[in-house]
Design a protein around this motif. Structure first.
Motif, PDB file in Angstrom:
ATOM      1  N   ASP A 157       1.060  -1.032  -0.309  1.00 46.07           N
ATOM      2  CA  ASP A 157      -0.096   0.158  -0.044  1.00 46.07           C
ATOM      3  C   ASP A 157       1.146   1.283  -0.112  1.00 46.07           C
ATOM      4  O   ASP A 157       0.800   1.758  -0.610  1.00 46.07           O
ATOM      5  N   ASP A 158       2.281   1.390   0.824  1.00 45.44           N
ATOM      6  CA  ASP A 158       2.785   2.688   1.051  1.00 45.44           C
ATOM      7  C   ASP A 158       3.988   1.976  -0.204  1.00 45.44           C
ATOM      8  O   ASP A 158       5.013   1.376   0.721  1.00 45.44           O
ATOM      9  N   GLY A 160       6.612   3.590  -0.450  1.00 44.14           N
ATOM     10  CA  GLY A 160       7.770   4.604   0.620  1.00 44.14           C
ATOM     11  C   GLY A 160       8.614   3.348   1.291  1.00 44.14           C
ATOM     12  O   GLY A 160       9.426   3.365   1.801  1.00 44.14           O
TER      13      GLY A 160
END
Length: 191
Positions: A157-158, A160
């Motif tokens: 989902d992230d 990063g």
């Protein structure tokens, strides 16, 4: 959503490794040897080959993760986005460009690796071992890409988190994932 119940919430190939640590072991060992083992090619160069093949295969997970792994190991004077935008004009060696051409040929069909491509790589300074390893990296990533996409694994989902994962990979390599997968499997068996 993955095609089968993998019993974990890991993204991409990690979810498959957690599902089946027995197959994760040899696949991770191969990645460790090819991408991090002794070689005349820098680690970032080998990761770039993996990224390039994954991109050609349109495997979003492998392209994104290996791009992060490449970027984490690039010399400070190079920019991965610039390299990937135009390989022919990229500020990388002619040898690496020739090896990327070989990798692209493998991705299309191994029989597309021609004597001319090999000769061009040799002329640019590639050794037989570097040509061998390029072909094997490309072939292996075709397998990894199809494994990830064939079972419809998920993206994190992230995104990063991939930069953080890249730091861990640079420091520890590919094999700790197998240990984590085995620990997950043991914990699931006790539950």
């Amino acid at each position: 959503m993955p095609h089968i119940d993998l019993g974990n919430d890991q993204p991409g190939i990690r979810s498959l490794f957690y599902y089946r640590p027995e197959t994760a072991q040899p696949m991770s060992e191969l990645a460790e040897i090819l991408l991090r083992g002794p070689s005349a090619l820098e680690r970032w160069e080998r990761e770039l080959i993996a990224t390039h093949v994954s991109g050609l295969n349109e495997c979003r997970f492998c392209t994104t993760t290996h791009a992060a792994f490449t970027a984490a190991q690039l010399p400070a004077d190079l920019d991965l986005d610039v390299i990937r935008a135009d390989l022919a004009a990229a500020p990388i060696s002619d040898k690496l460009k020739a090896l990327l051409d070989i990798a692209a040929a493998v991705q299309r069909d191994g029989r597309q690796v021609t004597p001319e491509l090999v000769a061009a790589a040799r002329t640019a300074g590639a050794t037989d071992l570097e040509i061998h390893d390029t072909v094997l990296i490309a072939a292996a990533f075709c397998m990894y890409n199809r494994y990830v996409d064939g079972l419809a694994t998920t993206m994190p989902d992230d995104l990063g988190l991939l930069a953080e994962r890249a730091k861990v990979l640079v420091a520890e390599g590919y094999l700790p994932t197998v240990a984590a997968a085995r620990a997950h499997q043991a914990q699931a068996a006790r539950a």
